[in-house]
Design an enzyme around this catalytic site. Structure first.
Site, PDB file in Angstrom:
ATOM      1  N   SER A 104     -76.027  64.367 -81.140  1.00  0.00           N
ATOM      2  CA  SER A 104     -75.577  64.247 -82.519  1.00  0.00           C
ATOM      3  C   SER A 104     -74.217  64.908 -82.742  1.00  0.00           C
ATOM      4  O   SER A 104     -73.230  64.531 -82.129  1.00  0.00           O
ATOM      5  CB  SER A 104     -76.649  64.822 -83.447  1.00  0.00           C
ATOM      6  OG  SER A 104     -76.400  64.526 -84.788  1.00  0.00           O
ATOM      7  N   ASP A 248     -73.570  60.633 -83.151  1.00  0.00           N
ATOM      8  CA  ASP A 248     -74.508  59.512 -83.027  1.00  0.00           C
ATOM      9  C   ASP A 248     -74.611  58.696 -84.308  1.00  0.00           C
ATOM     10  O   ASP A 248     -75.429  57.787 -84.404  1.00  0.00           O
ATOM     11  CB  ASP A 248     -75.880  60.003 -82.590  1.00  0.00           C
ATOM     12  CG  ASP A 248     -76.608  60.801 -83.658  1.00  0.00           C
ATOM     13  OD1 ASP A 248     -75.935  61.361 -84.548  1.00  0.00           O
ATOM     14  OD2 ASP A 248     -77.848  60.882 -83.600  1.00  0.00           O
TER      15      ASP A 248
END
Length: 452
Positions: A104, A248
């Site tokens: 992420s 992401d």
């Protein structure tokens, strides 16, 4: 062994904490556990596997694919796509599970493994615990049940996933974006191709930054955790707004035409009013977390909307939404879930919906976001401490009580261990920014002294 799963999958430094062996073993365990849970329903199981552009994602993807195929799961490799794209495709293709390799917003050396169940939904805690248990059982000696011959899984690339996901995003927009000039900061991440394509197909004039991933530059001074470049670009190009994703692309933050930041609370406020106007805000309720700014809560109450607050983590927001059928929820960090169109936070979808509201209303994003006034909020991350003792330290509890007495009814304090990083987050809200900074600083010092 401590719990492997955090608030968003298994995450750590790639090739140190998160090794190929661990990724392979977890994938085999996930195949066995989800099979036992009845997800496969007597047919040959299928998994969708995607990743962000991190260099380590290449070998970790190979390990995950090997683990799944060795357990008899057919694998569709969708390549570099956002986390919400993998979740969407898992559901759209009727796959039994999905796997996303990403850390992420974390720095490049980190990576992570996230699993999705049938339908593209994140796993419940009990399923994660079962995967860990099965993984540990076999790691310490119990043999896997391994298929042979035609029983092993087959692997193929599924390049159609890109267009399928973009078409989904365009298909759910309430209106086009013609006439808008938008700067997109892709964080050199998973949405570097998807997001510009979707905004352009929706009619916007698109300017991109941070859209040249090389495997090493993800989240490096750009994206939703570093908005400086986006602010400059929006003002320089005279854009109507800017959108920033993380590595992401499951989150979205924005910048208005003046270069001012629009955070997740403000985005939620804008989308909540838009959905209510469109008749799509079920029960006139928005789900947020305890980290949401007090100004957001006051604004929604003023507009006649109810707020339900959960623990920090988009999974907890999602659980509450699914439990009661609410349509909109999210976090201040920019994880926004629009449940009618996504099973998880989707930064590209959120950005598109926000831009669509600007286009349809004829108002600036600054004007739309002014529905709420952010009260001063200070957040300090305290690293290198024992975050497991946040709730048990008497010394820290005393410091928190003293801070709460000082703030009274005009502010609040929140301390929580990060679910994805080795640190403790200290959050203080107050009517005055100087007071918030002073109290937060003292609490950060208390965290270091009592948990260090």
């Amino acid at each position: 062994m401590g719990r492997l799963f955090g608030t968003d999958g298994v995450r750590g430094v790639a090739n140190a904490d998160l090794t190929a062996e661990l990724a392979l073993g977890l994938s085999v365990a996930a195949a066995h556990v989800l099979g036992e849970a009845g997800s496969f329903e007597g047919h040959r199981p299928v998994a969708v596997v995607g990743r962000d552009p991190r260099a380590s994602g290449e070998f970790l993807e190979a390990a995950v694919v090997a683990g799944l195929a060795s357990a008899g799961v057919d694998v569709l490799k969708v390549g570099v796509l956002p986390t919400p794209a993998v979740a969407y495709l898992t559901g759209a293709l009727g796959a039994d599970l999905g796997v996303m390799l990403s850390a992420s917003h974390n720095a490049m050396p980190d990576n992570g493994v996230k699993f999705f169940a049938r339908g593209g939904h994140k796993l419940a805690d009990e399923l994660e615990d079962r995967i860990e248990s099965v993984y540990e059982e076999h790691r310490t000696g119990a043999p896997w049940q391994r298929p042979t011959g035609s029983g092993v899984g087959r692997v193929r690339s599924y390049d159609e996933g890109f267009d399928q996901y973009v078409a989904h995003l365009i298909g759910v927009l309430p209106n086009r974006l013609d006439g808008l000039k938008i700067v997109l900061d892709e964080a050199h991440g998973a949405a570097a191709r998807v997001s510009p394509e979707a905004f352009a197909r929706a009619g916007a004039e698109v300017i991109t930054i941070g859209a040249e991933p090389d495997g090493l530059n993800i989240n490096d001074g750009c994206g939703s955790t570093y908005l400086g470049l986006l602010k400059e670009a929006v003002v320089q190009h005279g854009a109507h707004l800017g959108i920033a994703h993380d590595g992401d692309a499951d989150r979205c933050l924005a910048v208005d035409h003046t270069g001012a930041e629009i955070d997740g609370d403000q985005i939620l406020a804008v989308l909540a009013l838009a959905l209510r106007e469109q008749g799509g805000l079920r029960s006139d309720t928005v789900v947020a977390t305890v980290m949401s700014n007090l100004g957001f809560k006051l604004a929604m109450e003023r507009e006649g909307l109810a707020i339900i607050q959960t623990a920090v983590g988009d999974r907890y927001v999602l659980e509450e939404m699914k439990r009661h059928g609410y349509a909109l929820g999210g976090e201040q960090s920019g994880h926004v879930i629009i449940l009618d169109h996504a099973t998880t936070g989707d930064g590209t979808l959120t950005g598109l919906m926000l831009a669509a509201r600007v286009a349809s209303s004829g108002r600036t994003l600054a004007d739309l976001a002014s529905v709420m006034e952010r009260l001063p909020q200070v957040l300090i991350n305290v690293p290198d401490v024992d975050k497991s003792r946040v709730g048990t330290s008497a010394e820290l509890a005393s410091a928190v009580a003293e801070a709460e007495r000082e703030l009274g009814s005009t502010g609040r304090v929140l301390l929580r261990p990060s679910g994805t990083e080795p640190l403790v987050r200290v959050m203080v809200e107050a009517a005055d920014i100087d007071q918030a900074r002073a109290v937060a600083g003292r609490l950060a010092d208390a965290v270091k002294s009592s948990l260090g």
